[in-house]
Design an enzyme around this catalytic site. Structure first.
Site, PDB file in Angstrom:
ATOM      1  N   GLN A 178       0.810  -1.220   0.000  1.00 38.59           N
ATOM      2  CA  GLN A 178       0.000   0.000   0.000  1.00 38.59           C
ATOM      3  C   GLN A 178       0.842   1.269   0.000  1.00 38.59           C
ATOM      4  O   GLN A 178       0.296   2.368   0.090  1.00 38.59           O
ATOM      5  CB  GLN A 178      -0.934   0.001   1.219  1.00 38.59           C
ATOM      6  N   HIS A 198      -0.870  -4.061  -9.326  1.00 37.20           N
ATOM      7  CA  HIS A 198      -2.296  -3.729  -9.464  1.00 37.20           C
ATOM      8  C   HIS A 198      -2.753  -2.694  -8.438  1.00 37.20           C
ATOM      9  O   HIS A 198      -3.851  -2.151  -8.550  1.00 37.20           O
ATOM     10  CB  HIS A 198      -3.170  -4.994  -9.397  1.00 37.20           C
ATOM     11  N   THR A 234       7.846 -20.483 -15.419  1.00 44.11           N
ATOM     12  CA  THR A 234       8.177 -19.758 -16.643  1.00 44.11           C
ATOM     13  C   THR A 234       8.074 -18.253 -16.422  1.00 44.11           C
ATOM     14  O   THR A 234       7.056 -17.769 -15.924  1.00 44.11           O
ATOM     15  CB  THR A 234       7.209 -20.158 -17.773  1.00 44.11           C
ATOM     16  N   CYS A 320      -9.234  -8.700   0.911  1.00 47.30           N
ATOM     17  CA  CYS A 320      -8.873 -10.111   1.083  1.00 47.30           C
ATOM     18  C   CYS A 320      -9.262 -10.658   2.452  1.00 47.30           C
ATOM     19  O   CYS A 320      -9.019 -11.826   2.748  1.00 47.30           O
ATOM     20  CB  CYS A 320      -7.373 -10.297   0.885  1.00 47.30           C
TER      21      CYS A 320
END
Length: 373
Positions: A178, A198, A234, A320
């Site tokens: 944050q 994000h 990957t 969350c």
């Protein structure tokens, strides 16, 4: 719709999306593959890492790409604890941490680790004397968020690091999710530091953990080559390119955006203080992007749902967190379970408009009346 949940997720900046699409089209190869397409992707990946390292003031080899801040926090906490178990099994944290920090700590506690929780002042900052008291020879980790996700408190990470110099066997993990893109972050202060694009107008599914070069941790994902031995898989070259673009955009515009959000926060606080029954839980020194409030006699979840019916998006606790339980952060600063149950988070960005906040205040008053009638 009035979106006031920027701390949960931010809309992707067009420049970030363009960078992602360009990389997807231009570099189709697996960066681990030993052929021309693979080598081109690997060279581009190395260029991205050098650019991110320069922006953050770290070394390219200190960058670990992950799927998000939750994975970064899990990797740092479990990885440090497991690698340091020969020193001890004592960990120190705060009651303000995101579930992606507190849950791994609960997991470790079940494995025999001892967890101590620091005292928190009314301003949401940790008690530094309490930290000195709790540090022991067998303390292997202190984990703290630089900016709390629920009330926006900025922790004194420089002072925390200074205190920890007396315990050379102990590592400091900083959850900067944050903070990055909102305020300056000194990446030299932590042994590991997590962030997620994000949160600053990048793409979801992408994260970064900064790990000091000399620090050895145990990985939590095994098998397959990656950009580092500490995280198999990957390399997601296009996502990493988007992360680089998001960092560039947010850091370049950070000072100007901060001033915009600061003015919005000040105006919103003034209007909220005029409404009877409202308590502002975020301290004055919090980042202006986060404003946590409680409405007396109304559960935060009920008010969130009612606001949503009127087209206003806010969160109770972090996005969350499990619903129905009081905010640990608000309880820590207010010492009131009722106040913590009544709390919800408004989060702003430079994209927030003054008219949106004016409309929000009107809708909030209407929702309070409806829920109290």
């Amino acid at each position: 719709m009035i979106y006031l949940d920027y701390s949960a997720n931010t809309p992707t900046d067009e420049r970030v999306l363009d960078r992602f699409c360009e990389a997807v089209r231009k570099y189709p190869g697996n960066a681990n593959s030993k052929h021309q397409c693979g080598y081109e992707a690997a060279r581009f990946q190395d260029k991205i890492s050098r650019s991110i390292a320069e922006a953050l003031g770290v070394l390219p080899e200190e960058i670990i790409y992950t799927s998000g801040a939750s994975e970064s926090n899990n990797l740092a906490i479990k990885g440090i604890a497991r690698a340091g178990r020969h020193i001890g099994r004592h960990i120190i944290t705060t009651p303000l941490e995101h579930p992606s920090v507190s849950a791994p700590l609960t997991f470790l506690q079940e494995q025999g680790y001892e967890i101590d929780v620091l005292n928190i002042g009314r301003d949401g900052k940790i008690d530094l004397e309490n930290l000195e008291y709790l540090l022991r020879k067998d303390t292997v980790l202190v984990t703290v968020s630089s900016v709390d996700s629920e009330i926006g408190t900025v922790q004194p990470t420089e002072q925390i690091q200074s205190i920890m110099k007396k315990s050379p066997g102990c590592r400091l993990h900083i959850d900067a999710t944050q903070a990055v893109g909102k305020i300056p972050v000194d990446f030299s202060l932590g042994d590991t530091i997590s962030l997620a694009p994000h949160k600053f107008f990048g793409l979801e599914g992408s994260g970064i953990l900064i790990k000091r070069k000399a620090l050895v941790i145990e990985p939590i994902i095994h098998g397959g080559s990656g950009t580092t031995i500490y995280r198999s898989g990957t390399p997601t070259v296009a996502l990493n390119a988007a992360a680089e673009a998001a960092l560039s955009v947010s850091l370049n515009d950070m000072d100007e955006n901060y001033k915009t959000v600061e003015a919005l926060n000040s105006a919103l606080r003034s209007e909220l203080e005029k409404i009877d029954g409202i308590t502002i839980n975020s301290p004055r020194g919090a980042v202006p992007h986060i404003l946590n409030i409680s409405v007396e006699g109304i559960r935060g979840s009920a008010l969130r749902d009612k606001l949503s019916e009127h087209g206003v998006c806010v969160s109770v606790k972090s996005a969350c967190s499990a619903d129905g339980l009081p905010s640990r952060a608000v309880f820590a600063v207010s010492k009131s379970r009722k106040n913590a149950l009544s709390s919800f988070r408004i989060s702003l960005s430079h994209l927030t408009e003054k008219q949106e906040l004016s409309d929000f205040i009107s809708i909030l008053k209407r929702c309070i009346e409806e829920l109290k009638s």
